[in-house]
Design an enzyme around this catalytic site. Structure first.
Site, short mmCIF file in Angstrom:
data_model
loop_
_atom_site.label_atom_id
_atom_site.label_comp_id
_atom_site.label_asym_id
_atom_site.label_seq_id
_atom_site.Cartn_x
_atom_site.Cartn_y
_atom_site.Cartn_z
N TYR A 112 63.81 84.76 -3.87
CA TYR A 112 65.03 85.20 -3.20
C TYR A 112 64.75 86.16 -2.05
O TYR A 112 65.68 86.63 -1.41
CB TYR A 112 65.95 85.90 -4.20
CG TYR A 112 66.90 84.97 -4.90
CD1 TYR A 112 66.42 84.04 -5.82
CD2 TYR A 112 68.26 85.00 -4.66
CE1 TYR A 112 67.28 83.19 -6.48
CE2 TYR A 112 69.13 84.15 -5.31
CZ TYR A 112 68.62 83.25 -6.22
OH TYR A 112 69.49 82.41 -6.87
N LYS A 116 56.46 82.73 -16.17
CA LYS A 116 55.67 81.50 -16.20
C LYS A 116 54.24 81.90 -15.82
O LYS A 116 53.64 81.40 -14.86
CB LYS A 116 56.28 80.49 -15.20
CG LYS A 116 55.70 79.11 -15.24
CD LYS A 116 56.30 78.22 -16.30
CE LYS A 116 55.62 76.88 -16.30
NZ LYS A 116 56.02 76.00 -17.40
N ASP A 167 60.34 78.01 -19.68
CA ASP A 167 60.82 76.70 -20.16
C ASP A 167 61.10 76.76 -21.66
O ASP A 167 62.15 76.28 -22.13
CB ASP A 167 59.83 75.57 -19.79
CG ASP A 167 58.37 75.97 -19.91
OD1 ASP A 167 58.10 77.14 -20.25
OD2 ASP A 167 57.50 75.12 -19.68
N ASP A 220 68.69 84.08 -12.36
CA ASP A 220 69.89 83.43 -11.84
C ASP A 220 70.23 82.21 -12.71
O ASP A 220 71.37 82.02 -13.12
CB ASP A 220 69.61 83.00 -10.39
CG ASP A 220 70.83 82.41 -9.73
OD1 ASP A 220 71.93 82.95 -9.96
OD2 ASP A 220 70.70 81.42 -8.99
#
Ligand code: NAD
Length: 364
Positions: free
Chosen positions: A125, A192, A225, A249
């Protein structure tokens, strides 16, 4: 003493939602001095094409607290988003989205009580992007190839993902502090790190370092995930989740879906000296001025503001009144009825009327 608060009505459904919220907050008995300030598409023309006037920013800086309605992102102007600009200008680095299910709400889940803390200034972002086919993109691709990081195809657009130690540290310090203040038990860092070692890996190392400084709160971590699947299967296992900007988000919308959707999902953005309270949803322009949409997300944002102002008793009374209203299922908007065309659905201001009455009854 009255709390001085900047009130930004915003665009679309914003003015009717903030008006309903103002009335209900006043009915708690807490005194406010509202400093009403413009921002958004509707006020651009009067401010030389600027949807975020400097007086509005000044007012928030001065008061330290703002209640904000949603703002439309004007299309085809220099502004990417007023909301993103506001977060940047005021350095609102931690976004908090509590997702709690109230009995009676239309949802596949019961007993969800999560808090999503999203780092709000870094990650994909940050707005560092290079368009496909531009000389800058070509130069960057060449530089990367020369530094042992070839981009697979030359016709690529590139977005950069910066995550810093200082940015991650302040997000986790905020999150541990928030968890402690709100009586929460556990914090989960989401990442991640197995794939993006230098960004998400750094995020996770920093999280572990801050966790060691806060041994009174349990700490663990999940890969994003797996976290998504776990939230759908076992949301009750989790308490406070802390995520970098993009995952935050996405998972905050997922979590809003667990508790009945956008109409009931509140939010807040915190910096070191400033806090801005606003719902997760947008300005829903097609419903503007119809007295139709659900004010509960905006009202619960107001409840979070009361907690921030240390008006705990008023916040508890307001939350109890909203919870009772949802459980009764009568004075609620169309989206909270079993069928969306239910003729007994009430409008935005009638929800506020019902809550004002409940709050006045408790105070008598
Ligand atoms: P939106 O959240 O405004 O609306 C999507 C749909 O969700 C609506 O059509 C409606 O069916 C439902 N909905 C939203 N709020 C509701 C409520 N209170 N009660 C009942 N139903 C509700 O999303 P969008 O259409 O993608 O965005 C519209 C505008 O809002 C865009 O300009 C967008 O940039 C802006 N936006 C602003 C914010 C913010 O101010 N923080 C956040 C998101 C989107």
């Amino acid at each position: 003493m009255a709390h001085r608060v900047t009130l930004i009505p915003g665009d679309g459904i914003g003015p009717e939602l903030t008006e309903a919220t103002r009335r209900v907050l006043e009915a708690t008995g807490v005194e406010f001095e509202w400093d009403v300030q413009p921002a958004g598409e509707a006020v651009m023309a009067a401010h030389g094409g600027n949807p975020l006037p400097s007086e509005t920013l000044e007012s928030i800086r001065e008061n330290g607290v703002a209640l904000k309605g949603p703002i439309t992102t004007p299309i085809g102007t220099g502004f990417r988003s007023v909301n993103v600009a506001l977060r940047k200008e005021l350095d609102l680095y931690a976004q908090v989205r509590p997702c709690k299910s109230y009995p009676g709400v239309r949802s596949r889940y019961e007993d969800v009580d999560l808090v999503i803390v999203r780092e709000n200034t870094e990650d994909l972002y940050a707005g560092i992007e290079f368009a496909e086919g531009t000389p800058d993109a070509a130069e960057l691709i060449e530089w990367l190839a020369a530094h042992g990081a070839p981009v697979p195809r030359p016709d690529s657009g590139i977005s950069i993902k910066p995550i810093s130690v200082s940015g991650s540290r302040r997000a986790f310090e905020f999150a541990f502090d928030y968890a402690r203040r709100m009586g929460r038990r556990k914090l989960t860092a989401v990442h991640k790190a197995n794939i993006m070692k230098f960004t998400d890996g750094l995020w996770l190392h920093t999280a572990r370092a801050v966790a060691e400084e806060n041994p009174d709160i349990q700490f663990d971590d999940r890969i994003v995930d797996n976290m998504s699947m776990q939230l759908v299967q076992w949301p009750e296992e989790y308490d406070v989740l802390v995520l970098p900007n993009l995952y935050g988000d996405i998972l905050s919308d997922l979590a809003a879906g667990l508790i009945g959707g956008l109409g009931v999902a509140p939010g807040a953005n915190f910096g070191d000296d400033v806090a801005v309270f606003e719902p997760t949803h947008g300005s829903a322009p097609k419903y503007a001025g119809q007295n139709r949409v659900n004010p509960i997300a905006q009202l619960l944002s107001g409840m979070l503001m009361l907690r921030h102002l240390e008006e705990r008793d008023a916040a508890d009374r307001l939350e109890a009144a909203i919870s009772e209203l949802i459980r009764e299922g009568e004075s609620v908007t169309y989206d909270m009825k079993p069928a969306r065309d239910d003729p007994t659905a009430v409008g935005t201001s009638e929800v506020a009327d019902a809550l004002v009455e409940k709050l006045q009854r408790v105070r008598q």
